[in-house]
Design a protein around this motif. Sequence first.
Motif, mmCIF file in Angstrom:
data_model
loop_
_atom_site.group_PDB
_atom_site.id
_atom_site.type_symbol
_atom_site.label_atom_id
_atom_site.label_comp_id
_atom_site.label_asym_id
_atom_site.label_seq_id
_atom_site.Cartn_x
_atom_site.Cartn_y
_atom_site.Cartn_z
ATOM 1 N N ALA A 1 -37.469 -1.490 45.968
ATOM 2 C CA ALA A 1 -36.838 -2.818 46.041
ATOM 3 C C ALA A 1 -35.356 -2.717 46.376
ATOM 4 N N LEU A 2 -34.925 -3.650 47.215
ATOM 5 C CA LEU A 2 -33.507 -3.871 47.516
ATOM 6 C C LEU A 2 -33.339 -5.375 47.647
ATOM 7 N N MET A 3 -32.388 -5.920 46.920
ATOM 8 C CA MET A 3 -32.112 -7.351 47.075
ATOM 9 C C MET A 3 -30.631 -7.612 46.885
ATOM 10 N N ILE A 4 -30.146 -8.542 47.687
ATOM 11 C CA ILE A 4 -28.781 -9.041 47.566
ATOM 12 C C ILE A 4 -28.899 -10.492 47.132
ATOM 13 N N ASP A 5 -28.120 -10.863 46.136
ATOM 14 C CA ASP A 5 -28.163 -12.217 45.602
ATOM 15 C C ASP A 5 -27.896 -13.241 46.702
ATOM 16 N N GLU A 6 -28.554 -14.391 46.558
ATOM 17 C CA GLU A 6 -28.449 -15.463 47.565
ATOM 18 C C GLU A 6 -26.999 -15.867 47.858
ATOM 19 N N ASN A 7 -26.121 -15.753 46.885
ATOM 20 C CA ASN A 7 -24.722 -16.150 47.080
ATOM 21 C C ASN A 7 -23.879 -15.098 47.783
ATOM 22 N N HIS A 8 -24.464 -13.916 48.013
ATOM 23 C CA HIS A 8 -23.685 -12.819 48.592
ATOM 24 C C HIS A 8 -24.317 -12.220 49.845
ATOM 25 N N GLN A 9 -25.374 -12.873 50.359
ATOM 26 C CA GLN A 9 -26.031 -12.360 51.564
ATOM 27 C C GLN A 9 -25.162 -12.618 52.797
ATOM 28 N N GLY A 10 -25.346 -11.753 53.785
ATOM 29 C CA GLY A 10 -24.635 -11.924 55.053
ATOM 30 C C GLY A 10 -23.227 -11.345 55.059
ATOM 31 N N ASN A 11 -22.890 -10.594 54.012
ATOM 32 C CA ASN A 11 -21.546 -10.011 53.922
ATOM 33 C C ASN A 11 -21.544 -8.497 54.086
ATOM 34 N N GLY A 12 -22.685 -7.915 54.444
ATOM 35 C CA GLY A 12 -22.756 -6.468 54.660
ATOM 36 C C GLY A 12 -23.025 -5.650 53.405
ATOM 37 N N PHE A 13 -23.266 -6.323 52.272
ATOM 38 C CA PHE A 13 -23.484 -5.596 51.023
ATOM 39 C C PHE A 13 -24.768 -4.773 51.056
ATOM 40 N N GLY A 14 -25.830 -5.318 51.643
ATOM 41 C CA GLY A 14 -27.098 -4.589 51.715
ATOM 42 C C GLY A 14 -26.960 -3.302 52.503
ATOM 43 N N LYS A 15 -26.298 -3.374 53.636
ATOM 44 C CA LYS A 15 -26.120 -2.187 54.483
ATOM 45 C C LYS A 15 -25.255 -1.143 53.776
ATOM 46 N N LYS A 16 -24.168 -1.577 53.169
ATOM 47 C CA LYS A 16 -23.285 -0.647 52.468
ATOM 48 C C LYS A 16 -23.989 -0.019 51.260
ATOM 49 N N ALA A 17 -24.790 -0.815 50.549
ATOM 50 C CA ALA A 17 -25.533 -0.285 49.403
ATOM 51 C C ALA A 17 -26.554 0.751 49.870
ATOM 52 N N MET A 18 -27.247 0.469 50.963
ATOM 53 C CA MET A 18 -28.227 1.426 51.486
ATOM 54 C C MET A 18 -27.538 2.713 51.932
ATOM 55 N N LYS A 19 -26.385 2.601 52.578
ATOM 56 C CA LYS A 19 -25.644 3.811 52.990
ATOM 57 C C LYS A 19 -25.260 4.634 51.769
ATOM 58 N N LYS A 20 -24.821 3.956 50.701
ATOM 59 C CA LYS A 20 -24.479 4.635 49.448
ATOM 60 C C LYS A 20 -25.692 5.368 48.893
ATOM 61 N N LEU A 21 -26.838 4.676 48.890
ATOM 62 C CA LEU A 21 -28.061 5.279 48.369
ATOM 63 C C LEU A 21 -28.498 6.457 49.240
ATOM 64 N N ILE A 22 -28.419 6.314 50.545
ATOM 65 C CA ILE A 22 -28.782 7.410 51.457
ATOM 66 C C ILE A 22 -27.918 8.631 51.175
ATOM 67 N N ASP A 23 -26.614 8.427 51.000
ATOM 68 C CA ASP A 23 -25.708 9.541 50.675
ATOM 69 C C ASP A 23 -26.093 10.188 49.344
ATOM 70 N N LEU A 24 -26.343 9.360 48.337
ATOM 71 C CA LEU A 24 -26.719 9.853 47.013
ATOM 72 C C LEU A 24 -27.999 10.678 47.085
ATOM 73 N N MET A 25 -29.000 10.155 47.764
ATOM 74 C CA MET A 25 -30.283 10.843 47.858
ATOM 75 C C MET A 25 -30.159 12.132 48.668
ATOM 76 N N SER A 26 -29.367 12.096 49.707
ATOM 77 C CA SER A 26 -29.144 13.279 50.530
ATOM 78 C C SER A 26 -28.485 14.395 49.712
ATOM 79 N N GLN A 27 -27.498 14.024 48.906
ATOM 80 C CA GLN A 27 -26.809 15.004 48.054
ATOM 81 C C GLN A 27 -27.736 15.581 46.986
ATOM 82 N N ASN A 28 -28.762 14.818 46.612
ATOM 83 C CA ASN A 28 -29.701 15.273 45.584
ATOM 84 C C ASN A 28 -30.922 15.977 46.161
#
Length: 148
Positions: A77-104
């Motif tokens: 699951a990945l979700m961005i709250d309705e009040n914060h969609q369209g601001n790039g948070f989903g993409k930045k969060a996924m990049k963070k997760l990709i980095d974290l998973m890659s390091q692990n």
Amino acid sequence: MVIELKPVSIENWYDCTKLNVKQEQNSVFPAPVVYWIAESKFAPDFDLRAIYSEALLVGFIVFCKTPDEDGNHWIPALMIDENHQGNGFGKKAMKKLIDLMSQNGCNRLMIGHRPDNLIAGNLYESLGFQRASEEIIDGEIIRFLQLN
């Protein structure tokens, strides 16, 4: 904009339950956050993170700490709250997760989305996720990202 993936804890779990998708997105993201929190108590592999931009809670993500029998790490699951969609948070969060998973030591990330969730499909494609097959599995398009 700094994005952090903070563990869901006694301090923030209730705030996470208040996160919602837009009404018209309920068909593509039908399970509320409280469902994922409850399921995590019975699926010990689930790692739940609250997505923060600075001190503001903007979303929620679930990923698996250990690989499945094929060596894949899943993002249920990945979700961005309705009040914060369209601001790039989903993409930045996924990049963070990709980095974290890659390091692990994660070799391959897997994620699914409903076929009519074009926003999710476009997001995952922009991050390099490819379709695993043309088949729809359990109502979802399955995508993968090879890391190593």
